[in-house]
Design a protein around this motif. Structure first.
Motif, PDB file in Angstrom:
ATOM      1  N   LEU A  14     -58.897  66.560   3.179  1.00  0.00           N
ATOM      2  CA  LEU A  14     -57.448  66.706   3.315  1.00  0.00           C
ATOM      3  C   LEU A  14     -56.757  65.625   2.499  1.00  0.00           C
ATOM      4  CD1 LEU A  14     -57.118  67.354   7.142  1.00  0.00           C
ATOM      5  CD2 LEU A  14     -56.857  69.014   5.298  1.00  0.00           C
ATOM      6  N   ILE A  15     -55.900  66.072   1.613  1.00  0.00           N
ATOM      7  CA  ILE A  15     -55.111  65.143   0.801  1.00  0.00           C
ATOM      8  C   ILE A  15     -53.699  65.709   0.673  1.00  0.00           C
ATOM      9  CG2 ILE A  15     -57.042  64.158  -0.507  1.00  0.00           C
ATOM     10  CD1 ILE A  15     -56.408  66.053  -2.777  1.00  0.00           C
ATOM     11  N   GLN A  16     -52.789  64.865   0.290  1.00  0.00           N
ATOM     12  CA  GLN A  16     -51.411  65.297   0.109  1.00  0.00           C
ATOM     13  C   GLN A  16     -51.317  66.292  -1.043  1.00  0.00           C
ATOM     14  OE1 GLN A  16     -49.405  61.610  -0.587  1.00  0.00           O
ATOM     15  NE2 GLN A  16     -49.389  61.052   1.578  1.00  0.00           N
ATOM     16  N   ARG A  17     -50.353  67.180  -0.946  1.00  0.00           N
ATOM     17  CA  ARG A  17     -50.185  68.235  -1.952  1.00  0.00           C
ATOM     18  C   ARG A  17     -49.997  67.662  -3.358  1.00  0.00           C
ATOM     19  NH1 ARG A  17     -46.228  73.112  -0.704  1.00  0.00           N
ATOM     20  NH2 ARG A  17     -47.382  72.775   1.207  1.00  0.00           N
ATOM     21  N   ASN A  18     -49.200  66.597  -3.484  1.00  0.00           N
ATOM     22  CA  ASN A  18     -48.968  66.031  -4.814  1.00  0.00           C
ATOM     23  C   ASN A  18     -50.243  65.433  -5.408  1.00  0.00           C
ATOM     24  OD1 ASN A  18     -48.840  63.868  -2.936  1.00  0.00           O
ATOM     25  ND2 ASN A  18     -47.677  62.636  -4.369  1.00  0.00           N
ATOM     26  N   ILE A  19     -51.094  64.868  -4.563  1.00  0.00           N
ATOM     27  CA  ILE A  19     -52.370  64.331  -5.051  1.00  0.00           C
ATOM     28  C   ILE A  19     -53.286  65.481  -5.441  1.00  0.00           C
ATOM     29  CG2 ILE A  19     -54.431  63.019  -4.416  1.00  0.00           C
ATOM     30  CD1 ILE A  19     -52.592  61.307  -2.642  1.00  0.00           C
ATOM     31  N   ASN A  20     -53.309  66.523  -4.637  1.00  0.00           N
ATOM     32  CA  ASN A  20     -54.123  67.687  -4.957  1.00  0.00           C
ATOM     33  C   ASN A  20     -53.723  68.267  -6.307  1.00  0.00           C
ATOM     34  OD1 ASN A  20     -56.159  69.630  -4.253  1.00  0.00           O
ATOM     35  ND2 ASN A  20     -54.503  71.076  -3.868  1.00  0.00           N
ATOM     36  N   SER A  21     -52.429  68.316  -6.590  1.00  0.00           N
ATOM     37  CA  SER A  21     -51.958  68.826  -7.877  1.00  0.00           C
ATOM     38  C   SER A  21     -52.435  67.949  -9.027  1.00  0.00           C
ATOM     39  CB  SER A  21     -50.432  68.899  -7.900  1.00  0.00           C
ATOM     40  OG  SER A  21     -49.968  69.819  -6.955  1.00  0.00           O
ATOM     41  N   SER A  33     -62.392  58.162 -11.552  1.00  0.00           N
ATOM     42  CA  SER A  33     -61.998  57.163 -12.544  1.00  0.00           C
ATOM     43  C   SER A  33     -60.503  57.200 -12.859  1.00  0.00           C
ATOM     44  CB  SER A  33     -62.820  57.332 -13.826  1.00  0.00           C
ATOM     45  OG  SER A  33     -62.569  58.590 -14.410  1.00  0.00           O
ATOM     46  N   SER A  34     -59.873  58.351 -12.751  1.00  0.00           N
ATOM     47  CA  SER A  34     -58.460  58.478 -13.118  1.00  0.00           C
ATOM     48  C   SER A  34     -57.496  58.106 -11.991  1.00  0.00           C
ATOM     49  CB  SER A  34     -58.155  59.913 -13.553  1.00  0.00           C
ATOM     50  OG  SER A  34     -58.895  60.250 -14.693  1.00  0.00           O
ATOM     51  N   PHE A  35     -57.934  58.226 -10.751  1.00  0.00           N
ATOM     52  CA  PHE A  35     -57.017  58.063  -9.628  1.00  0.00           C
ATOM     53  C   PHE A  35     -57.515  57.045  -8.612  1.00  0.00           C
ATOM     54  CE2 PHE A  35     -56.497  62.418 -11.242  1.00  0.00           C
ATOM     55  CZ  PHE A  35     -55.171  62.339 -11.655  1.00  0.00           C
ATOM     56  N   LYS A  36     -58.010  55.917  -9.090  1.00  0.00           N
ATOM     57  CA  LYS A  36     -58.561  54.890  -8.202  1.00  0.00           C
ATOM     58  C   LYS A  36     -57.567  54.448  -7.131  1.00  0.00           C
ATOM     59  CE  LYS A  36     -61.861  53.026 -11.473  1.00  0.00           C
ATOM     60  NZ  LYS A  36     -62.295  51.887 -12.263  1.00  0.00           N
ATOM     61  N   ASP A  37     -56.316  54.200  -7.523  1.00  0.00           N
ATOM     62  CA  ASP A  37     -55.317  53.724  -6.563  1.00  0.00           C
ATOM     63  C   ASP A  37     -55.061  54.752  -5.470  1.00  0.00           C
ATOM     64  OD1 ASP A  37     -55.034  51.347  -7.921  1.00  0.00           O
ATOM     65  OD2 ASP A  37     -53.288  52.012  -9.066  1.00  0.00           O
ATOM     66  N   MET A  38     -54.947  56.018  -5.844  1.00  0.00           N
ATOM     67  CA  MET A  38     -54.708  57.074  -4.853  1.00  0.00           C
ATOM     68  C   MET A  38     -55.891  57.198  -3.896  1.00  0.00           C
ATOM     69  SD  MET A  38     -53.037  60.197  -6.889  1.00  0.00           S
ATOM     70  CE  MET A  38     -51.804  59.926  -8.127  1.00  0.00           C
ATOM     71  N   ILE A  39     -57.089  57.072  -4.430  1.00  0.00           N
ATOM     72  CA  ILE A  39     -58.284  57.183  -3.608  1.00  0.00           C
ATOM     73  C   ILE A  39     -58.376  56.011  -2.635  1.00  0.00           C
ATOM     74  CG2 ILE A  39     -60.814  57.116  -3.671  1.00  0.00           C
ATOM     75  CD1 ILE A  39     -60.575  58.787  -6.305  1.00  0.00           C
ATOM     76  N   GLU A  40     -58.090  54.809  -3.111  1.00  0.00           N
ATOM     77  CA  GLU A  40     -58.158  53.626  -2.258  1.00  0.00           C
ATOM     78  C   GLU A  40     -57.167  53.695  -1.100  1.00  0.00           C
ATOM     79  OE1 GLU A  40     -57.698  50.222  -4.788  1.00  0.00           O
ATOM     80  OE2 GLU A  40     -59.620  50.563  -5.775  1.00  0.00           O
ATOM     81  N   LYS A  41     -56.054  54.388  -1.291  1.00  0.00           N
ATOM     82  CA  LYS A  41     -55.048  54.534  -0.243  1.00  0.00           C
ATOM     83  C   LYS A  41     -55.269  55.799   0.587  1.00  0.00           C
ATOM     84  CE  LYS A  41     -51.602  52.182  -3.029  1.00  0.00           C
ATOM     85  NZ  LYS A  41     -50.381  52.338  -3.827  1.00  0.00           N
ATOM     86  N   GLY A  42     -56.277  56.569   0.240  1.00  0.00           N
ATOM     87  CA  GLY A  42     -56.521  57.849   0.889  1.00  0.00           C
ATOM     88  C   GLY A  42     -57.320  57.726   2.175  1.00  0.00           C
ATOM     89  N   SER A  43     -57.703  58.871   2.680  1.00  0.00           N
ATOM     90  CA  SER A  43     -58.442  58.941   3.941  1.00  0.00           C
ATOM     91  C   SER A  43     -59.832  58.320   3.814  1.00  0.00           C
ATOM     92  CB  SER A  43     -58.584  60.399   4.382  1.00  0.00           C
ATOM     93  OG  SER A  43     -59.452  61.082   3.498  1.00  0.00           O
ATOM     94  N   LEU A  44     -60.423  58.040   4.948  1.00  0.00           N
ATOM     95  CA  LEU A  44     -61.776  57.502   4.970  1.00  0.00           C
ATOM     96  C   LEU A  44     -62.740  58.464   4.274  1.00  0.00           C
ATOM     97  CD1 LEU A  44     -63.914  55.484   5.857  1.00  0.00           C
ATOM     98  CD2 LEU A  44     -63.958  56.617   8.077  1.00  0.00           C
ATOM     99  N   LYS A  45     -62.610  59.764   4.538  1.00  0.00           N
ATOM    100  CA  LYS A  45     -63.511  60.737   3.921  1.00  0.00           C
ATOM    101  C   LYS A  45     -63.345  60.728   2.403  1.00  0.00           C
ATOM    102  CE  LYS A  45     -65.291  65.398   3.934  1.00  0.00           C
ATOM    103  NZ  LYS A  45     -65.148  66.773   4.345  1.00  0.00           N
ATOM    104  N   LEU A  46     -62.114  60.659   1.913  1.00  0.00           N
ATOM    105  CA  LEU A  46     -61.890  60.632   0.467  1.00  0.00           C
ATOM    106  C   LEU A  46     -62.543  59.400  -0.152  1.00  0.00           C
ATOM    107  CD1 LEU A  46     -60.565  61.894  -2.032  1.00  0.00           C
ATOM    108  CD2 LEU A  46     -58.494  60.605  -1.468  1.00  0.00           C
ATOM    109  N   ARG A  47     -62.412  58.261   0.521  1.00  0.00           N
ATOM    110  CA  ARG A  47     -63.030  57.028  -0.008  1.00  0.00           C
ATOM    111  C   ARG A  47     -64.552  57.113   0.019  1.00  0.00           C
ATOM    112  NH1 ARG A  47     -60.503  52.886   3.632  1.00  0.00           N
ATOM    113  NH2 ARG A  47     -59.714  54.677   4.764  1.00  0.00           N
ATOM    114  N   LEU A  48     -65.110  57.695   1.089  1.00  0.00           N
ATOM    115  CA  LEU A  48     -66.565  57.876   1.151  1.00  0.00           C
ATOM    116  C   LEU A  48     -67.045  58.806   0.033  1.00  0.00           C
ATOM    117  CD1 LEU A  48     -67.093  58.281   4.994  1.00  0.00           C
ATOM    118  CD2 LEU A  48     -67.887  56.378   3.573  1.00  0.00           C
TER     119      LEU A  48
END
Length: 81
Positions: A14-21, A33-48
């Motif tokens: 599950l991620i925000q719609r704008n990130i999914n886009s 590699s392109s979205f490190k900042d978004m991933i670091e602020k994302g859910s635990l599952k996204l970071r894993l």
């Protein structure tokens, strides 16, 4: 990646719609590699998922077992094991 692989629980997050886009249909490694900042602020599952992604082939080989482990953890938590 095959359609059934895309819909595999281990490959979904599950991620925000704008990130999914922004992620669009990029490969796992490109997203990491392109979205490190978004991933670091994302859910635990996204970071894993990002941590497990060394290259696109390693992610394809591991998301099924990753999903099964997560489902097991959810079942254990739900059923009180």
């Amino acid at each position: 990646m095959e359609k059934e692989d895309l819909d595999n629980f281990g490959n979904l997050c599950l991620i925000q719609r704008n990130i999914n886009s922004k992620f669009s249909n990029l490969s796992s490694l490109s997203k990491k590699s392109s979205f490190k900042d978004m991933i670091e602020k994302g859910s635990l599952k996204l970071r894993l998922m990002a941590d497990m992604t060394i290259d696109d082939e390693s992610w394809k080989a591991s998301f099924d077992s990753f999903g099964k482990k997560l489902i097991k953890k959810l079942e254990d938590a739900y059923y009180g094991e």
